[in-house]
Design a protein around this motif. Structure first.
Motif, mmCIF file in Angstrom:
data_model
loop_
_atom_site.group_PDB
_atom_site.id
_atom_site.type_symbol
_atom_site.label_atom_id
_atom_site.label_comp_id
_atom_site.label_asym_id
_atom_site.label_seq_id
_atom_site.Cartn_x
_atom_site.Cartn_y
_atom_site.Cartn_z
ATOM 1 N N VAL A 323 0.868 -1.178 0.000
ATOM 2 C CA VAL A 323 0.000 0.000 0.000
ATOM 3 C C VAL A 323 0.906 1.230 0.000
ATOM 4 O O VAL A 323 1.626 1.470 0.977
ATOM 5 C CB VAL A 323 -0.934 0.013 1.224
ATOM 6 N N ILE A 324 0.888 1.980 -1.089
ATOM 7 C CA ILE A 324 1.727 3.174 -1.203
ATOM 8 C C ILE A 324 0.881 4.382 -0.827
ATOM 9 O O ILE A 324 -0.128 4.678 -1.465
ATOM 10 C CB ILE A 324 2.296 3.327 -2.618
ATOM 11 N N ASP A 325 1.297 5.047 0.230
ATOM 12 C CA ASP A 325 0.584 6.213 0.739
ATOM 13 C C ASP A 325 1.108 7.458 0.023
ATOM 14 O O ASP A 325 2.197 7.941 0.319
ATOM 15 C CB ASP A 325 0.794 6.322 2.244
ATOM 16 N N ALA A 326 0.320 7.974 -0.945
ATOM 17 C CA ALA A 326 0.723 9.161 -1.722
ATOM 18 C C ALA A 326 -0.105 10.373 -1.323
ATOM 19 O O ALA A 326 -0.366 11.258 -2.151
ATOM 20 C CB ALA A 326 0.578 8.887 -3.214
ATOM 21 N N THR A 327 -0.533 10.422 -0.053
ATOM 22 C CA THR A 327 -1.363 11.550 0.398
ATOM 23 C C THR A 327 -0.540 12.714 0.931
ATOM 24 O O THR A 327 -1.092 13.775 1.212
ATOM 25 C CB THR A 327 -2.319 11.084 1.500
ATOM 26 N N HIS A 328 0.768 12.505 1.097
ATOM 27 C CA HIS A 328 1.681 13.551 1.557
ATOM 28 C C HIS A 328 1.308 14.059 2.944
ATOM 29 O O HIS A 328 1.388 15.252 3.239
ATOM 30 C CB HIS A 328 1.717 14.715 0.554
ATOM 31 N N ARG A 329 0.903 13.166 3.801
ATOM 32 C CA ARG A 329 0.671 13.518 5.193
ATOM 33 C C ARG A 329 1.971 13.348 5.972
ATOM 34 O O ARG A 329 2.893 12.653 5.545
ATOM 35 C CB ARG A 329 -0.405 12.624 5.799
ATOM 36 N N THR A 330 2.013 13.963 7.154
ATOM 37 C CA THR A 330 3.182 13.760 8.008
ATOM 38 C C THR A 330 3.097 12.434 8.750
ATOM 39 O O THR A 330 4.105 11.947 9.260
ATOM 40 C CB THR A 330 3.290 14.906 9.023
ATOM 41 N N GLU A 331 1.891 11.864 8.836
ATOM 42 C CA GLU A 331 1.709 10.531 9.396
ATOM 43 C C GLU A 331 1.042 9.648 8.360
ATOM 44 O O GLU A 331 0.517 10.130 7.363
ATOM 45 C CB GLU A 331 0.840 10.590 10.657
ATOM 46 N N THR A 332 1.075 8.377 8.613
ATOM 47 C CA THR A 332 0.450 7.426 7.705
ATOM 48 C C THR A 332 -1.039 7.716 7.569
ATOM 49 O O THR A 332 -1.728 8.000 8.555
ATOM 50 C CB THR A 332 0.662 5.992 8.212
ATOM 51 N N SER A 333 -1.521 7.631 6.349
ATOM 52 C CA SER A 333 -2.928 7.937 6.094
ATOM 53 C C SER A 333 -3.837 6.959 6.831
ATOM 54 O O SER A 333 -3.577 5.745 6.867
ATOM 55 C CB SER A 333 -3.208 7.858 4.588
ATOM 56 N N PRO A 334 -4.936 7.443 7.433
ATOM 57 C CA PRO A 334 -5.877 6.529 8.083
ATOM 58 C C PRO A 334 -6.534 5.574 7.106
ATOM 59 O O PRO A 334 -6.964 4.497 7.484
ATOM 60 C CB PRO A 334 -6.900 7.476 8.712
ATOM 61 N N THR A 335 -6.591 5.970 5.834
ATOM 62 C CA THR A 335 -7.178 5.089 4.818
ATOM 63 C C THR A 335 -6.345 3.830 4.665
ATOM 64 O O THR A 335 -6.883 2.720 4.532
ATOM 65 C CB THR A 335 -7.293 5.834 3.478
ATOM 66 N N ALA A 336 -5.005 3.999 4.677
ATOM 67 C CA ALA A 336 -4.127 2.832 4.570
ATOM 68 C C ALA A 336 -4.293 1.917 5.781
ATOM 69 O O ALA A 336 -4.274 0.684 5.666
ATOM 70 C CB ALA A 336 -2.679 3.291 4.439
ATOM 71 N N VAL A 337 -4.469 2.522 6.971
ATOM 72 C CA VAL A 337 -4.673 1.716 8.182
ATOM 73 C C VAL A 337 -6.014 0.989 8.113
ATOM 74 O O VAL A 337 -6.114 -0.220 8.369
ATOM 75 C CB VAL A 337 -4.602 2.619 9.428
ATOM 76 N N ASN A 338 -7.054 1.730 7.718
ATOM 77 C CA ASN A 338 -8.393 1.139 7.723
ATOM 78 C C ASN A 338 -8.587 0.090 6.637
ATOM 79 O O ASN A 338 -9.475 -0.756 6.760
ATOM 80 C CB ASN A 338 -9.438 2.244 7.566
ATOM 81 N N LEU A 339 -7.786 0.146 5.572
ATOM 82 C CA LEU A 339 -7.891 -0.905 4.554
ATOM 83 C C LEU A 339 -7.526 -2.263 5.162
ATOM 84 O O LEU A 339 -8.209 -3.270 4.911
ATOM 85 C CB LEU A 339 -6.964 -0.581 3.384
ATOM 86 N N ALA A 340 -6.480 -2.291 5.990
ATOM 87 C CA ALA A 340 -6.119 -3.532 6.667
ATOM 88 C C ALA A 340 -7.157 -3.894 7.724
ATOM 89 O O ALA A 340 -7.492 -5.078 7.917
ATOM 90 C CB ALA A 340 -4.735 -3.393 7.296
ATOM 91 N N VAL A 341 -7.714 -2.880 8.379
ATOM 92 C CA VAL A 341 -8.693 -3.132 9.432
ATOM 93 C C VAL A 341 -9.960 -3.759 8.860
ATOM 94 O O VAL A 341 -10.467 -4.769 9.386
ATOM 95 C CB VAL A 341 -9.014 -1.822 10.178
ATOM 96 N N VAL A 342 -10.503 -3.192 7.766
ATOM 97 C CA VAL A 342 -11.753 -3.737 7.220
ATOM 98 C C VAL A 342 -11.537 -5.128 6.629
ATOM 99 O O VAL A 342 -12.460 -5.956 6.616
ATOM 100 C CB VAL A 342 -12.351 -2.788 6.157
ATOM 101 N N THR A 343 -10.323 -5.407 6.149
ATOM 102 C CA THR A 343 -10.044 -6.757 5.636
ATOM 103 C C THR A 343 -10.033 -7.759 6.784
ATOM 104 O O THR A 343 -10.561 -8.870 6.661
ATOM 105 C CB THR A 343 -8.695 -6.775 4.889
ATOM 106 N N ALA A 344 -9.451 -7.338 7.896
ATOM 107 C CA ALA A 344 -9.450 -8.224 9.063
ATOM 108 C C ALA A 344 -10.843 -8.376 9.637
ATOM 109 O O ALA A 344 -11.210 -9.445 10.157
ATOM 110 C CB ALA A 344 -8.487 -7.687 10.122
ATOM 111 N N GLN A 345 -11.662 -7.323 9.548
ATOM 112 C CA GLN A 345 -13.031 -7.406 10.058
ATOM 113 C C GLN A 345 -13.860 -8.432 9.287
ATOM 114 O O GLN A 345 -14.865 -8.926 9.801
ATOM 115 C CB GLN A 345 -13.689 -6.030 9.973
ATOM 116 N N ALA A 346 -13.439 -8.743 8.059
ATOM 117 C CA ALA A 346 -14.163 -9.756 7.271
ATOM 118 C C ALA A 346 -13.785 -11.166 7.681
ATOM 119 O O ALA A 346 -14.306 -12.138 7.106
ATOM 120 C CB ALA A 346 -13.892 -9.552 5.785
#
Length: 518
Positions: A323-346
């Motif tokens: 997962v390449i985070d190209a949002t240019h945030r100073t921290e990891t994008s929450p979208t990248a975190v939540n993609l793993a979270v929703v996959t685990a929720q399944a």
């Protein structure tokens, strides 16, 4: 061959449309500026008003109703134009204007054109105001007609005077011839000679009298005014409508040129369509970046669930997804975190790795996901048991293969279970060597982008490098752009400390009901 040419033409036309739609702001700005420049020119530039007077010339002739030749054929274009533009006419017009304009100024401001064989003359007069232009055009036309009439009258007067003098002389001679007839014998030669002379004089007198009568009956009116200046439409130079349309058209043309010139330098992607075009892969979902909860909630969670289902069609268990985070945030994008979270929720076993995560980030992640104590760098979520978060304890340096993908990280990826999906998150700002290493160890790629922050150059580089090693780019997840004032604000909207402490207390009470009762 024809099909290739057709597809090339279609692609070129599509590119033109794409650039025009993408740079519509540049085109609109240039068009508006063109209109403003034209309006400013109208305000600054000295305006000239043109009034027009149309006159019909009378043909001055002794035979006005002769059918042998058309009246207009008796007029000459060059002659009439020269007369109307003459200094004499200009002087008369100056007198009519009470000396407000000199003859030279009148000649410079007036324009004379002829039509219908010089029978119709149009006088244009330029001035700073409508009233002055109307007065000037009418004055020139009146002066021209009066001068033409006076000249004709003078010529006729001279001709009539000459004829009168000749007639008077012939009358005197006729009287002498009559006296000779009275005194001479009828049968004498003198009588015959006087009779012949008298007949010649009478014949000549008859012709001269006819000519004088014809000249005296000639109409010397120069002409009539067909339409006065106030009856005709005024002309304005520069013209308001034409100038504004010209300015707008020029701005539009410059805007179109500027759009194609600026487009290569405008690298920020504005929407999901542009992102999909640059990545050559679909955008699975667009989430609202303002809702940065972990785990995701509301519409963002729904969009990520749709993304998860689409991803599970293309990926297999036991694989690694970069997962390449190209949002240019100073921290990891929450979208990248939540993609793993929703996959685990399944219900799928998920290993989540963020090599660039700071200690503070991992502390926040531990609080948000209720991570248990780490074992060999791996912590399991208490709320999502199938989610494991790996944090390497070794640091990348010159003694290891990569600065981010350390030996422990490589080992965690290689030792992942056959039913486990590993999500490896790297930012697009990471060292290119680390991203290339991630592309090499991963079987597929997902890019997290953000409107007006992700650039075409980084997307193109990712796409080219992934294609070079046959790592498939599955698609992207787009975050909606934030207002300019909020773009530099960093971090995920982690749960408030009080809420985290309350959640920890509830979990502790659930595990130790006896202690809670006491």
């Amino acid at each position: 061959m024809d099909e290739d040419q057709g597809s090339t033409t279609t692609l070129g036309f599509e590119q033109y449309v794409f650039v025009l739609k993408r740079q519509w702001r540049v085109i609109l700005a240039a068009t508006v500026l063109g209109g403003i420049a034209a309006a400013g020119y109208l305000v600054v530039a000295q305006q000239t008003v043109t009034a027009t007077t149309t006159i019909n010339l009378n043909v001055i002739t002794t035979e006005p109703f002769s059918a042998q030749k058309a009246a207009s054929g008796l007029l000459d274009d060059a002659t009439e134009t020269a007369i109307a533009r003459s200094h004499v006419v200009a002087s008369r017009a100056s007198d009519l204007l009470d000396g407000d304009l000199s003859p030279s100024e009148i000649r410079a401001a007036s324009t004379v054109t002829t039509s219908s064989g010089a029978a119709v003359v149009t006088v244009d007069f330029d001035a700073d105001s409508s009233a002055e232009a109307i007065k000037g055009a009418d004055a020139v036309a009146s002066a021209y007609l009066s001068f033409r009439s006076d000249q004709a009258q003078e010529r006729i007067t001279v001709m009539v005077t000459n004829l009168t003098e000749r007639i008077d002389a012939l009358n005197t001679t006729l009287g002498e011839a009559n006296q000779a007839l009275v005194s001479a014998e009828v049968t004498s030669a003198a009588y015959a000679q006087a009779t012949t002379q008298r007949q010649q004089i009478l014949t000549e007198l008859d012709g001269l009298l006819s000519q004088r009568n014809g000249l005296q009956s000639v109409d010397t009116t120069g002409g009539i005014v067909l339409s006065a200046a106030e009856d005709n439409e005024l002309g304005f130079a520069p013209g308001r409508t034409v100038t504004l349309l010209t300015g707008i058209a020029a701005g539009l043309v410059l805007g179109l040129i500027a759009a194609f010139v600026w487009n290569p330098f405008d690298r920020r992607l504005r929407n999901a369509k542009e992102m999909s075009r640059a990545l050559r892969a679909p955008v699975f979902a667009t989430v609202d970046a303002r809702r940065e909860d972990v785990p995701a909630r509301g519409a963002a969670a729904d969009s990520l669930r749709v993304t998860r289902e689409r991803l599970l069609v293309d990926i297999y268990l036991g694989t690694t997804v970069l997962v390449i985070d190209a949002t240019h945030r100073t921290e990891t994008s929450p979208t990248a975190v939540n993609l793993a979270v929703v996959t685990a929720q399944a219900g799928h076993d998920v290993q989540f790795i963020v090599p660039e995560g700071t200690d503070e980030f991992h502390e926040h992640l531990r609080a948000a996901l209720a991570l248990e104590e780490e074992e060999a760098g791996t912590a399991t979520s208490a709320t999502i048991p199938s989610l494991r978060v790996f944090s390497a304890t070794d640091e990348g340096d010159e003694y290891q293969g990569d600065l981010l993908l350390t030996d422990q990280t490589y080992a965690a990826i290689e030792n992942a279970g056959s039913d486990e999906i590993t999500f490896l998150v790297l930012s697009s700002a990471a060292h290119p060597a680390s991203i290339l290493a991630g592309l090499r160890v991963a079987q597929s790629v997902v890019v997290v982008t953000r409107e007006r922050d992700t650039t075409t150059s980084e997307i193109r580089w990712i796409r080219e490098e992934a294609d070079g090693i046959d790592t498939r780019i599955l698609g992207a997840i787009a975050e909606r752009g934030l207002p300019r004032a909020q773009r530099k604000e960093s971090g995920i909207a982690w749960p408030f400390p009080a809420r985290s402490e309350r959640a920890a207390t509830l979990r502790h009470e659930a595990r130790n009901p006896v202690a809670a009762d006491s």
